[in-house]
Design a protein around this motif. Structure first.
Motif, mmCIF file in Angstrom:
data_model
loop_
_atom_site.group_PDB
_atom_site.id
_atom_site.type_symbol
_atom_site.label_atom_id
_atom_site.label_comp_id
_atom_site.label_asym_id
_atom_site.label_seq_id
_atom_site.Cartn_x
_atom_site.Cartn_y
_atom_site.Cartn_z
ATOM 1 N N VAL A 1 0.840 -1.196 0.000
ATOM 2 C CA VAL A 1 0.000 0.000 0.000
ATOM 3 C C VAL A 1 0.873 1.243 0.000
ATOM 4 N N VAL A 2 0.252 2.350 -0.390
ATOM 5 C CA VAL A 2 0.877 3.672 -0.337
ATOM 6 C C VAL A 2 0.029 4.540 0.575
ATOM 7 N N TYR A 3 0.659 5.267 1.483
ATOM 8 C CA TYR A 3 -0.077 6.282 2.216
ATOM 9 C C TYR A 3 0.749 7.550 2.258
ATOM 10 N N TRP A 4 0.082 8.625 2.678
ATOM 11 C CA TRP A 4 0.634 9.967 2.524
ATOM 12 C C TRP A 4 0.761 10.631 3.878
ATOM 13 N N TYR A 5 1.909 11.246 4.112
ATOM 14 C CA TYR A 5 2.109 11.993 5.337
ATOM 15 C C TYR A 5 1.114 13.155 5.411
ATOM 16 N N HIS A 6 0.791 13.533 6.629
ATOM 17 C CA HIS A 6 -0.049 14.720 6.818
ATOM 18 C C HIS A 6 0.634 15.951 6.220
ATOM 19 N N ALA B 1 1.086 11.432 11.357
ATOM 20 C CA ALA B 1 -0.306 11.570 11.778
ATOM 21 C C ALA B 1 -0.771 13.013 11.586
ATOM 22 N N SER B 2 -2.083 13.183 11.545
ATOM 23 C CA SER B 2 -2.645 14.505 11.339
ATOM 24 C C SER B 2 -2.369 15.408 12.537
ATOM 25 N N GLU B 3 -2.158 16.696 12.257
ATOM 26 C CA GLU B 3 -2.013 17.691 13.317
ATOM 27 C C GLU B 3 -3.235 18.595 13.398
ATOM 28 N N PHE B 4 -4.266 18.278 12.623
ATOM 29 C CA PHE B 4 -5.497 19.042 12.670
ATOM 30 C C PHE B 4 -6.317 18.581 13.869
ATOM 31 N N ALA C 1 -4.117 10.904 14.478
ATOM 32 C CA ALA C 1 -4.762 9.800 13.766
ATOM 33 C C ALA C 1 -4.460 9.944 12.279
ATOM 34 N N ILE C 2 -4.788 8.916 11.520
ATOM 35 C CA ILE C 2 -4.738 8.997 10.060
ATOM 36 C C ILE C 2 -6.181 9.060 9.584
ATOM 37 N N PRO C 3 -6.675 10.238 9.229
ATOM 38 C CA PRO C 3 -8.064 10.339 8.779
ATOM 39 C C PRO C 3 -8.201 9.930 7.314
ATOM 40 N N ALA C 4 -9.305 9.265 7.011
ATOM 41 C CA ALA C 4 -9.536 8.823 5.637
ATOM 42 C C ALA C 4 -9.556 10.002 4.669
ATOM 43 N N TYR C 5 -10.154 11.125 5.098
ATOM 44 C CA TYR C 5 -10.302 12.220 4.141
ATOM 45 C C TYR C 5 -8.961 12.805 3.742
ATOM 46 N N GLU C 6 -7.947 12.769 4.627
ATOM 47 C CA GLU C 6 -6.630 13.282 4.221
ATOM 48 C C GLU C 6 -6.004 12.382 3.163
ATOM 49 N N HIS D 1 -11.167 6.955 10.587
ATOM 50 C CA HIS D 1 -9.806 7.129 11.097
ATOM 51 C C HIS D 1 -9.193 5.764 11.399
ATOM 52 N N ILE D 2 -7.879 5.709 11.269
ATOM 53 C CA ILE D 2 -7.132 4.561 11.771
ATOM 54 C C ILE D 2 -5.979 5.078 12.627
ATOM 55 N N ASP D 3 -5.535 4.240 13.545
ATOM 56 C CA ASP D 3 -4.418 4.612 14.413
ATOM 57 C C ASP D 3 -3.110 4.472 13.646
ATOM 58 N N PRO D 4 -2.177 5.425 13.766
ATOM 59 C CA PRO D 4 -0.940 5.369 12.978
ATOM 60 C C PRO D 4 0.024 4.277 13.410
#
Length: 606
Positions: free
Chosen positions: A198-203, A217-220, A226-231, A277-280
């Motif tokens: 898989v590929v995922y993207w830093y906040h 993880a998100s700083e918002f 967390a890693i939010p799906a929308y990001e 959301h998923i936990d990082p």
């Protein structure tokens, strides 16, 4: 003192009659209001972004006649019978028996061109784009703030806007910027997990100091740690739009890797949909560390796949996997979001527990409705209905579209509110905090009613679209400093407080306003007026085999409504194309080519 005005206010509507210094205007909500001219009333005509002031003071008698659509602003004298509305300033949107200027071919294309130039200049000036200089926060005038964090999603949204500007204008510089931004995302903000494929993207990445500091993880605030799906969803918005134009195989690999991320870690294989959301650390949506985001689903995690990237990915590839994923997300929307309780709200549910039980206590949302999300559902259900006609898709879209003007729109001034209480009290959906209006929610209304007008037909949908386009073009375009205001007050004045004074922020980049310009031009030309539309692509020579077929549909359009009329490659006519499939067979060449296509409606206007 008696008779002193207590406020100034806005009135929008179509002129019904004129009697000397008085004119009766029928508002969007259907109420007749009399506006009173004075000896100092001045007027202007509606103008596009970047156009000069269009004075109409000397033409008031000519323009303020039955049939004209106008905005009137001035003091209100509440002590007088029926509250006298003084017309200090008039803004004429249209003349009788003439379409408003935003119906003219090229209005939205030119607006997008000027938006793209504003953001390009704000980030890079006139020099070649170097995304090491990119900044998330942009002042109202276009200058950068002192904040050094580059957020993945705002870069991707900026990339989307530049790619879309190229597709409508053919200006190569816009695509050059989009491709540079795509490469920067891949080089600096991507993580590839080879074990899980898989590929995922830093906040984001903090570029202050000698070394980059990547933020996983998100700083918002809503999504902190967390890693939010929308990001992850919006990380793809620019990459997919750029891939549509360039056919870069490296982009497609990262896009497909991110889709696998959604299926591997966010998908609920038992009950359907995607967790928010998923936990990082554990990569689980059920980790206690997620707090109020544990085992939750929401509109963004389920519904935002389609408009952000998935429809465009399906348009680019024609891959059945993505059609099935689209169908699944829309089935979840049609099944779970409508309120079917005993005291049903006209607004959808937006937040859910893992078992799809509505969550009416989450954070700031509680049991409140985001007006734009409801309109977004209308727009996207009708898009999907074009590709996969289902009775429930159209039924839900038409039902929501019919009820929203009465509960989410300003009936006197025009424009669409931000948030209201989902459940009415004494017949009214109260505002949780304010009655202001944001730019992206106007976009959703415009596209929702344009696509209804262009597919289902009828004067009502087109009237709602026209009134929405009128308010947006009258009050959101920043003619002084460029681009678009984040928020305006209920009566259309710019609201420049806090982050809402910015032209770039965590919440605003170039996506929604570019998407509006692009699709408003598409819908008006191809579905409403029956005009041809030109689009540009620039496919690479190293595209994979399926990349030799360039798919050029601008959106999910109803079948048998549009055909491909002509194709040019590097300026020369090219005849190897499928008119009904809207696809071009590219010549075998290692060289990059510039492709221009002309789409033509079948059978004229709706």
């Amino acid at each position: 003192m008696a008779g002193e005005p207590t406020r100034s206010d806005l009135v929008a509507g179509r002129v019904e009659r004129r009697d000397g210094s008085r004119a009766v205007v029928r508002t969007p909500g259907g109420r007749p209001i009399t506006i009173h001219l004075t000896d100092v009333t001045y007027a202007q005509r509606l103008r596009n972004l970047g156009d000069g002031y269009r004075d109409a003071t000397g033409r008031i008698d000519e323009l303020l006649v039955p049939g004209a659509y106008v905005f009137s602003y001035g003091p209100v004298y509440p002590e007088e019978p029926e509250s006298r509305h003084q017309a200090t300033a008039l803004l004429f949107v249209s003349e009788p028996d003439r379409l408003p200027p935003f119906h003219e071919p090229g209005w939205w294309t030119e607006q997008l061109r000027r938006l793209a130039r504003f953001y390009r200049h704000s980030q890079f000036g006139e020099r070649a784009p170097d995304f090491a200089d990119y900044r998330t926060e942009i002042h109202s005038s276009g200058g950068k703030t002192g904040r050094h964090v580059q957020e993945t999603d705002t870069i991707s949204r900026f990339v989307y806007g530049m790619a879309s500007a190229f597709m409508l204008t053919g200006e190569d510089d816009f695509l050059d910027v989009a491709e540079a931004g795509s490469r920067y995302l891949q080089d600096h903000l991507r993580f590839e997990d080879l074990a899980d494929g898989v590929v995922y993207w830093y906040h984001g990445v903090d570029v202050e100091g000698p070394r980059e500091r990547r933020l996983f993880a998100s700083e918002f605030g809503d999504d902190y740690r967390a890693i939010p799906a929308y990001e992850q969803i919006y990380a793809l918005v620019g990459l997919v739009q750029t891939y549509r134009l360039s056919r870069d195989p490296a982009l497609l690999r990262d896009i497909e890797g991110t889709v696998r991320l959604f299926e591997r870690f966010f998908a609920d294989e038992r009950l359907g949909g995607y967790y928010s959301h998923i936990d990082p650390v554990s990569m689980s949506p059920h980790d206690d560390a997620l707090g109020p985001n544990r085992s939750r689903k929401n509109w963004n995690s389920v519904g935002d796949h389609a408009p952000a990237y998935l429809i465009n990915l399906y348009l680019a590839t024609g891959d059945e996997r993505y059609r099935r994923m689209l169908e699944h997300t829309f089935d979840m929307i049609a099944t779970h979001l409508p309120d079917r309780t005993e005291q049903a709200s006209p607004f959808v549910f937006e937040r859910f527990h893992g078992d799809w039980t509505p969550d009416r206590t989450w954070g700031w949302q509680q049991d409140r409705a985001v007006v734009g999300h409801n309109l977004k559902i209308v727009w996207n259900l009708m898009r999907m209905h074009a590709a996969l006609p289902k009775v429930e898709y159209r039924a839900h879209a038409e039902r929501i579209g019919a009820v929203m003007p009465g509960v989410g729109r300003d009936p006197q001034r025009g424009g669409w509110y931000d948030m209201v209480q989902r459940v009415a009290r004494d017949g009214r959906h109260d505002f949780p905090w304010h009655d202001r209006k944001t730019w992206w929610q106007q976009e959703q209304a415009i596209l929702a009613y344009l696509i209804l007008a262009g597919t289902v037909g009828g004067e009502t949908a087109l009237r709602h679209a026209d009134e929405s386009m009128a308010f947006y073009n009258a009050f959101f375009l920043d003619h002084d400093e460029g681009a678009v205001h984040f928020t305006v007050t209920a009566d259309g004045l710019p609201y420049h407080v806090g982050d809402e004074r910015l032209k770039g922020s965590h919440a605003m980049s170039m996506y929604h306003k570019a998407e509006l310009c692009f699709l408003a031009e598409v819908y008006l030309r191809l579905l409403v007026h029956g005009d041809p539309l030109d689009l540009w692509f620039r496919p690479r020579g190293d595209a994979e085999d399926r990349g030799r077929v360039l798919r050029v549909a601008p959106d999910l359009l109803p079948p048998d409504r549009v055909e491909l009329e002509a194709v040019w490659i590097d300026g020369a006519p090219h005849h190897d194309f499928d008119a009904r499939e809207l696809s071009v067979r590219l010549p075998d060449s290692a060289e990059r080519m510039k492709v221009k296509v002309r789409l033509r409606p079948i059978g004229g206007a709706r």
